[in-house]
Design an enzyme around this catalytic site. Structure first.
Site, PDB file in Angstrom:
ATOM      1  N   ALA A  25      -3.169 -12.758 -12.675  1.00 51.44           N
ATOM      2  CA  ALA A  25      -3.953 -11.516 -12.555  1.00 51.44           C
ATOM      3  C   ALA A  25      -4.847 -11.609 -11.333  1.00 51.44           C
ATOM      4  CB  ALA A  25      -4.785 -11.279 -13.815  1.00 51.44           C
TER       5      ALA A  25
ATOM      6  N   HIS B  66     -23.934  14.839   2.555  1.00 50.75           N
ATOM      7  CA  HIS B  66     -23.788  15.353   1.196  1.00 50.75           C
ATOM      8  C   HIS B  66     -22.738  16.451   1.172  1.00 50.75           C
ATOM      9  CE1 HIS B  66     -24.831  16.730  -2.810  1.00 50.75           C
ATOM     10  NE2 HIS B  66     -24.840  17.968  -2.331  1.00 50.75           N
TER      11      HIS B  66
ATOM     12  N   LYS C 191       0.833  -1.215   0.000  1.00 57.58           N
ATOM     13  CA  LYS C 191       0.000   0.000   0.000  1.00 57.58           C
ATOM     14  C   LYS C 191       0.859   1.253   0.000  1.00 57.58           C
ATOM     15  CE  LYS C 191      -2.508  -2.739  -0.472  1.00 57.58           C
ATOM     16  NZ  LYS C 191      -2.480  -4.204  -0.366  1.00 57.58           N
TER      17      LYS C 191
ATOM     18  N   ARG D  91      -0.626 -17.898  -2.931  1.00 58.19           N
ATOM     19  CA  ARG D  91       0.195 -18.177  -1.749  1.00 58.19           C
ATOM     20  C   ARG D  91      -0.157 -19.554  -1.204  1.00 58.19           C
ATOM     21  NH1 ARG D  91       3.072 -14.129   0.168  1.00 58.19           N
ATOM     22  NH2 ARG D  91       2.994 -14.869   2.319  1.00 58.19           N
TER      23      ARG D  91
ATOM     24  N   VAL E 245       1.376 -19.842 -18.589  1.00 59.16           N
ATOM     25  CA  VAL E 245       2.833 -19.803 -18.740  1.00 59.16           C
ATOM     26  C   VAL E 245       3.384 -21.224 -18.645  1.00 59.16           C
ATOM     27  CG1 VAL E 245       4.985 -18.977 -17.701  1.00 59.16           C
ATOM     28  CG2 VAL E 245       3.008 -17.451 -17.871  1.00 59.16           C
TER      29      VAL E 245
HETATM   30  P1  FAD Z   1       1.665 -14.213   8.193  1.00 61.46           P
HETATM   31  O1  FAD Z   1       1.428 -12.754   8.105  1.00 61.46           O
HETATM   32  O2  FAD Z   1       2.211 -14.902   6.985  1.00 61.46           O
HETATM   33  O3  FAD Z   1       2.585 -14.463   9.440  1.00 61.46           O
HETATM   34  C1  FAD Z   1       3.064 -15.717   9.787  1.00 61.46           C
HETATM   35  C2  FAD Z   1       4.296 -15.539  10.638  1.00 61.46           C
HETATM   36  O4  FAD Z   1       4.653 -16.788  11.192  1.00 61.46           O
HETATM   37  C3  FAD Z   1       5.516 -15.069   9.846  1.00 61.46           C
HETATM   38  O5  FAD Z   1       6.025 -13.924  10.476  1.00 61.46           O
HETATM   39  C4  FAD Z   1       6.502 -16.229   9.934  1.00 61.46           C
HETATM   40  O6  FAD Z   1       7.854 -15.797  10.043  1.00 61.46           O
HETATM   41  C5  FAD Z   1       6.064 -16.909  11.227  1.00 61.46           C
HETATM   42  N1  FAD Z   1       6.396 -18.344  11.285  1.00 61.46           N
HETATM   43  C6  FAD Z   1       6.083 -19.287  10.374  1.00 61.46           C
HETATM   44  N2  FAD Z   1       6.463 -20.506  10.810  1.00 61.46           N
HETATM   45  C7  FAD Z   1       7.030 -20.310  12.030  1.00 61.46           C
HETATM   46  C8  FAD Z   1       7.607 -21.185  13.001  1.00 61.46           C
HETATM   47  N3  FAD Z   1       7.606 -22.501  12.826  1.00 61.46           N
HETATM   48  N4  FAD Z   1       8.117 -20.631  14.126  1.00 61.46           N
HETATM   49  C9  FAD Z   1       8.068 -19.286  14.345  1.00 61.46           C
HETATM   50  N5  FAD Z   1       7.519 -18.429  13.470  1.00 61.46           N
HETATM   51  C10 FAD Z   1       6.999 -18.935  12.336  1.00 61.46           C
HETATM   52  N6  FAD Z   1      -4.237  -9.045   3.064  1.00 61.46           N
HETATM   53  C11 FAD Z   1      -5.169  -8.101   3.325  1.00 61.46           C
HETATM   54  O7  FAD Z   1      -6.083  -8.349   4.111  1.00 61.46           O
HETATM   55  N7  FAD Z   1      -5.096  -6.859   2.748  1.00 61.46           N
HETATM   56  C12 FAD Z   1      -4.114  -6.529   1.870  1.00 61.46           C
HETATM   57  O8  FAD Z   1      -4.078  -5.403   1.366  1.00 61.46           O
HETATM   58  C13 FAD Z   1      -3.118  -7.497   1.587  1.00 61.46           C
HETATM   59  N8  FAD Z   1      -2.122  -7.209   0.741  1.00 61.46           N
HETATM   60  C14 FAD Z   1      -1.129  -8.136   0.529  1.00 61.46           C
HETATM   61  C15 FAD Z   1      -0.107  -7.799  -0.348  1.00 61.46           C
HETATM   62  C16 FAD Z   1       0.918  -8.698  -0.594  1.00 61.46           C
HETATM   63  C17 FAD Z   1       2.047  -8.306  -1.524  1.00 61.46           C
HETATM   64  C18 FAD Z   1       0.902  -9.970   0.071  1.00 61.46           C
HETATM   65  C19 FAD Z   1       2.020 -10.950  -0.152  1.00 61.46           C
HETATM   66  C20 FAD Z   1      -0.130 -10.315   0.926  1.00 61.46           C
HETATM   67  C21 FAD Z   1      -1.162  -9.399   1.153  1.00 61.46           C
HETATM   68  N9  FAD Z   1      -2.242  -9.708   2.000  1.00 61.46           N
HETATM   69  C22 FAD Z   1      -3.214  -8.765   2.222  1.00 61.46           C
HETATM   70  C23 FAD Z   1      -2.371 -11.020   2.667  1.00 61.46           C
HETATM   71  C24 FAD Z   1      -1.929 -10.910   4.130  1.00 61.46           C
HETATM   72  O9  FAD Z   1      -0.594 -10.459   4.178  1.00 61.46           O
HETATM   73  C25 FAD Z   1      -2.081 -12.253   4.819  1.00 61.46           C
HETATM   74  O10 FAD Z   1      -3.412 -12.707   4.682  1.00 61.46           O
HETATM   75  C26 FAD Z   1      -1.750 -12.157   6.293  1.00 61.46           C
HETATM   76  O11 FAD Z   1      -0.433 -11.706   6.488  1.00 61.46           O
HETATM   77  C27 FAD Z   1      -1.940 -13.516   6.985  1.00 61.46           C
HETATM   78  O12 FAD Z   1      -1.634 -13.401   8.331  1.00 61.46           O
HETATM   79  P2  FAD Z   1      -1.100 -14.639   9.197  1.00 61.46           P
HETATM   80  O13 FAD Z   1      -0.922 -14.091  10.573  1.00 61.46           O
HETATM   81  O14 FAD Z   1      -1.973 -15.807   8.987  1.00 61.46           O
HETATM   82  O15 FAD Z   1       0.313 -15.030   8.559  1.00 61.46           O
HETATM   83  P1  AMP Z   2      -4.351 -15.196  -6.551  1.00 59.35           P
HETATM   84  O1  AMP Z   2      -4.545 -16.620  -6.077  1.00 59.35           O
HETATM   85  O2  AMP Z   2      -5.547 -14.309  -6.376  1.00 59.35           O
HETATM   86  O3  AMP Z   2      -3.099 -14.572  -6.004  1.00 59.35           O
HETATM   87  O4  AMP Z   2      -4.130 -15.296  -8.131  1.00 59.35           O
HETATM   88  C1  AMP Z   2      -3.118 -16.041  -8.744  1.00 59.35           C
HETATM   89  C2  AMP Z   2      -3.483 -16.218 -10.219  1.00 59.35           C
HETATM   90  O5  AMP Z   2      -2.385 -16.810 -10.903  1.00 59.35           O
HETATM   91  C3  AMP Z   2      -4.679 -17.129 -10.418  1.00 59.35           C
HETATM   92  O6  AMP Z   2      -5.695 -16.407 -11.069  1.00 59.35           O
HETATM   93  C4  AMP Z   2      -4.121 -18.263 -11.319  1.00 59.35           C
HETATM   94  O7  AMP Z   2      -5.057 -18.661 -12.304  1.00 59.35           O
HETATM   95  C5  AMP Z   2      -2.902 -17.613 -11.972  1.00 59.35           C
HETATM   96  N1  AMP Z   2      -1.892 -18.604 -12.446  1.00 59.35           N
HETATM   97  C6  AMP Z   2      -1.416 -19.673 -11.763  1.00 59.35           C
HETATM   98  N2  AMP Z   2      -0.495 -20.372 -12.505  1.00 59.35           N
HETATM   99  C7  AMP Z   2      -0.392 -19.724 -13.715  1.00 59.35           C
HETATM  100  C8  AMP Z   2       0.383 -19.913 -14.918  1.00 59.35           C
HETATM  101  N3  AMP Z   2       1.255 -20.944 -15.076  1.00 59.35           N
HETATM  102  N4  AMP Z   2       0.221 -19.033 -15.949  1.00 59.35           N
HETATM  103  C9  AMP Z   2      -0.635 -17.986 -15.813  1.00 59.35           C
HETATM  104  N5  AMP Z   2      -1.392 -17.757 -14.717  1.00 59.35           N
HETATM  105  C10 AMP Z   2      -1.284 -18.593 -13.667  1.00 59.35           C
END
Ligand code: FAD
Ligand code: AMP
Length: 474
Positions: free
Chosen positions: A191, A453, A57, A281, A247
């Site tokens: 996408a 408004h 963000k 993911r 791909v």
């Molecule tokens: P995580 O945030 O993945 O945290 C897990 C933690 O556990 C990590 O710090 C890791 O180091 C630790 N860990 C793992 N295994 C162990 C272990 N065995 N011992 C000790 N520590 C461990 N979500 C939104 O809601 N809004 C958004 O705008 C958004 N934008 C995103 C943008 C990007 C680029 C990405 C990659 C993700 C985005 N997400 C967004 C998704 C969001 O980040 C995740 O849904 C969220 O972080 C999940 O939280 P969590 O606590 O389950 O896991």
């Molecule tokens: P999201 O799960 O929202 O992060 O989206 C990931 C996207 O990647 C999904 O819409 C998948 O269909 C797409 N995707 C996964 N594997 C491939 C691939 N080999 N080529 C093109 N798109 C892909």
């Protein structure tokens, strides 16, 4: 061996929130976290704060300002010249925000008396946890005992064989947050939410962005009408979105990356300067000891839990990205709070039907509840009301006229079943929709609620009036 009432594994938005709530409820709580940041230091906050929601963000906001100043302020009578972007400064601003927020969590831990244990946790049984050092080589392996365990180990970027990440030219979402210059040609595989957000950042800064998506439909989970509006607008912004493009292979010569893909017309090839692999993911249970202690995982690697986030091991819970349900930070946090309260013997609440989704393109896409296609599939009879931002005074004044709000309500009871927004600040506007659905409101309730408004939220009011065919301004 030190004993805790609750041990939380992982300090992302699921784990750190769960730990704080447990401590607030008087439980002796520790949180084990293995994250090491770019400075080589242990850090709290997980994916969300370090490489997810917050840094993405920050870059979306910086790139939005750049694009706005360069291309849109002229409509307001403002003349600019020589507008440039210093990518390194933009990226270090992002790093500062991340640092401030992750340190803030360490402050919250201190304030609430959550003990932060630096290390990688392995379950030895439902109550014994081994901690392996990750930071300081002089640290020794140790063991602690937990009355209850909350696993919140999150997720990691999914890898695909045709595009292996080299962290130079081919990167995942983490690498895409720290480019040191604007790539001239940028390829993105996927996408989805992350692909479109990162694609928007670099497209606004001047990259030619090609997004390859295997599925034939654009944003298949989004309401079709909203997805189709968004697709038109994003294409107009310059994103070259190629659907039905799977791909099959990539190759790099240290300067550029060639991408092979297949679409309805056969085999294709493109060449780009950088490639972002954003194909989703995967749950993270690496080194957690699931097999050894008999923790049940499903065939995709998610920890199996019931509706109350209980695993098959007694007194062991799992929340957030590592379990079923949307991979969203607020879903993880709310599960964390619910489980903490359950462990403390309180009533808790987690409504999976009412989880908002946001995609931070501009305009933004946000929704809660069911899409029109889901209602049709489930044979639910509904009425629909929609209203375009174009017809609201505030959106006109802002020059942000693309998009609409759509409300879907039950045909018999008028209860709101879904609200879908494509438009400016949809991420903020969706809060009213979530509250309405949480309170099981009818569209009539929204229609009778006075909206200030001139505001963008008047589009919500008018969409609600539209369910009963009585919009005023169209
Ligand atoms: P995580 O945030 O993945 O945290 C897990 C933690 O556990 C990590 O710090 C890791 O180091 C630790 N860990 C793992 N295994 C162990 C272990 N065995 N011992 C000790 N520590 C461990 N979500 C939104 O809601 N809004 C958004 O705008 C958004 N934008 C995103 C943008 C990007 C680029 C990405 C990659 C993700 C985005 N997400 C967004 C998704 C969001 O980040 C995740 O849904 C969220 O972080 C999940 O939280 P969590 O606590 O389950 O896991
Ligand atoms: P999201 O799960 O929202 O992060 O989206 C990931 C996207 O990647 C999904 O819409 C998948 O269909 C797409 N995707 C996964 N594997 C491939 C691939 N080999 N080529 C093109 N798109 C892909």
């Amino acid at each position: 061996m030190e004993k805790y009432d609750v041990v939380v594994i992982g300090a992302g938005p699921g784990g750190y929130v769960a730990a704080i709530r447990c401590a607030q409820l008087g439980l002796k709580t520790a949180c084990i976290e293995s994250w090491i940041n770019d400075e080589g230091k242990p850090a709290l906050g997980g994916t969300c704060l370090n490489v997810g929601c917050i840094p993405s963000k920050a870059l979306l906001d910086s790139s939005h300002h750049f694009h706005h100043i360069k291309h849109e302020v002229k409509d307001h009578g403002i003349t600019t010249s020589g507008v440039t972007i210093d990518v390194n400064k933009m990226v270090s601003r992002k790093a500062k925000i991340v640092k401030m927020l992750t340190q803030g969590i360490s402050g919250l831990f201190k304030k609430n008396k959550v003990e932060w244990i630096r290390g990688h946790a392995k379950l030895l049984s439902n109550s014994q946890i081994e901690i392996n050092p990750v930071h300081d080589e002089h640290d020794e392996k140790s063991m602690i005992e937990a009355g209850h365990t909350i696993i919140a180990t999150g997720s990691v970027p999914t890898k695909i064989p045709p595009a292996s990440v080299d962290d130079k030219l081919v990167v995942d979402s983490t690498g895409a947050l720290k480019f040191n210059e604007v790539p001239r040609r940028l390829g993105i595989i996927g996408a989805g939410v992350i692909g479109l957000e990162l694609g928007s950042v670099w497209n606004r800064l001047g990259s030619e962005v090609i997004v390859l998506e295997a599925l034939p439909d654009f944003l298949a989970v989004v309401d079709r009408q909203i997805a189709s509006e968004a697709e038109k607008v994003l294409r107009n912004q310059g994103l070259d979105i190629r659907l039905g493009a799977k791909v099959t292979g990539t190759g790099s010569n240290n300067r550029e990356v060639s991408i092979n893909y297949e679409d309805s017309e056969g085999k294709q090839q493109i060449t780009v300067d950088k490639l972002i692999v954003a194909v989703g993911r995967s749950p993270n249970t690496q080194g957690l000891g699931a097999d050894e202690c008999g923790l049940e995982l499903d065939d995709r690697g998610f920890i199996v839990v019931d509706d109350n986030c209980k695993t098959n091991l007694e007194n062991v819970y799992a929340i957030g990205d590592v379990v079923r349900g949307p991979m969203l930070a607020h879903k993880a946090s709310e599960e964390g709070v619910a489980i903490a309260e359950r462990i403390a013997g309180k009533a808790s609440h987690m409504n999976y039907e009412v989880i908002p989704w946001v995609i931070y393109t501009w305009p933004e896409i946000a929704w809660v509840g069911k899409t029109e296609q889901q209602l049709k599939e489930e044979d639910i009879e509904y009425n629909s009301g929609s209203f375009p931002f174009m017809a609201t005074g505030r959106a006109r004044a802002m020059g942000e006229t693309a998009g609409l709000i759509k409300i879907l309500a039950d045909n018999k009871t008028d209860r709101v079943l879904g609200i879908h927004i494509f438009g400016p600040s949809a991420s903020e506007l969706i809060a009213e929709a979530v509250l309405a659905m949480e309170f099981e409101s009818s569209s009539e309730d929204i229609a009778r609620t006075i909206h200030a408004h001139p505001t963008l939220s008047e589009a919500m009011h008018e969409a609600a009036l539209g369910v009963d065919n009585r919009t005023i301004h169209i």
